[in-house]
Design a protein around this motif. Sequence first.
Motif, short mmCIF file in Angstrom:
data_model
loop_
_atom_site.label_atom_id
_atom_site.label_comp_id
_atom_site.label_asym_id
_atom_site.label_seq_id
_atom_site.Cartn_x
_atom_site.Cartn_y
_atom_site.Cartn_z
N VAL A 169 87.98 54.52 43.06
CA VAL A 169 87.66 54.28 44.47
C VAL A 169 86.55 55.19 44.96
N ALA A 170 85.88 54.74 46.01
CA ALA A 170 84.92 55.55 46.77
C ALA A 170 85.17 55.25 48.24
N CYS A 187 89.81 50.13 56.20
CA CYS A 187 90.33 51.11 55.26
C CYS A 187 89.28 52.11 54.83
N GLY A 188 88.03 51.88 55.09
CA GLY A 188 87.00 52.84 54.81
C GLY A 188 86.57 52.91 53.36
N LEU A 189 87.08 52.09 52.47
CA LEU A 189 86.68 52.13 51.08
C LEU A 189 85.42 51.27 50.88
N VAL A 190 84.40 51.86 50.27
CA VAL A 190 83.20 51.08 49.98
C VAL A 190 83.32 50.41 48.62
N GLU A 191 84.21 50.96 47.78
CA GLU A 191 84.41 50.35 46.47
C GLU A 191 85.81 50.68 45.99
N GLU A 227 84.92 63.32 41.81
CA GLU A 227 83.59 62.71 41.96
C GLU A 227 82.62 63.26 40.92
N MET A 228 81.69 62.61 40.54
CA MET A 228 81.22 61.25 40.64
C MET A 228 81.48 60.54 39.32
N VAL A 229 82.58 59.81 39.26
CA VAL A 229 82.92 59.02 38.07
C VAL A 229 82.04 57.78 38.07
N TYR A 230 81.39 57.53 36.93
CA TYR A 230 80.51 56.36 36.88
C TYR A 230 80.86 55.37 35.76
#
Length: 152
Positions: free
Chosen positions: A51-52, A36-40, A78-81
């Motif tokens: 998601v990332a 699925c390509g999601l790292v997180e 991006e970039m939500v932290y």
Amino acid sequence: MMEPISSPHHPRFLAPKLSYLSGWCTLLLAALSTSCGLVEKHHLVGSYYLVAEDAPQQMKVVFNLNPGERQSYLRIGEMVYAVGWDHNYIVAKQHPENNRRIDHYYYLDIKKDYESAAPRSSVVGPLTELEFKRRQADLGLPGFRLTIESLQ
């Protein structure tokens, strides 16, 4: 004395089986590497996820009705932290364009959102910290529950 070919220890007996297993292992590895390509991925509430896709710096809030599918609708880019949520709102802290010296604050009104809604109809921001704290007090926005330390 050489063992007969039908013996499980004979090299000619093992070769086809090893080749077959090697093919399946290659196929399995290929499938896993392109899954699925999601790292997180973090489920927040309802149809909302943090998601990332390829790198943690791509962390964003999305609306996704079918979690098994890749199609989702961007809500906070991006970039939500850091994020917080309850059944009425999602709040987010963001470093715009990966600039960690700048903090933007957002909140999403879940009651105003739906699949094909334009994000501006339910998302408010960017806000400064002071503006956000005022809205938090006025509306009862939730606090931040999840912080991605490596992105802070």
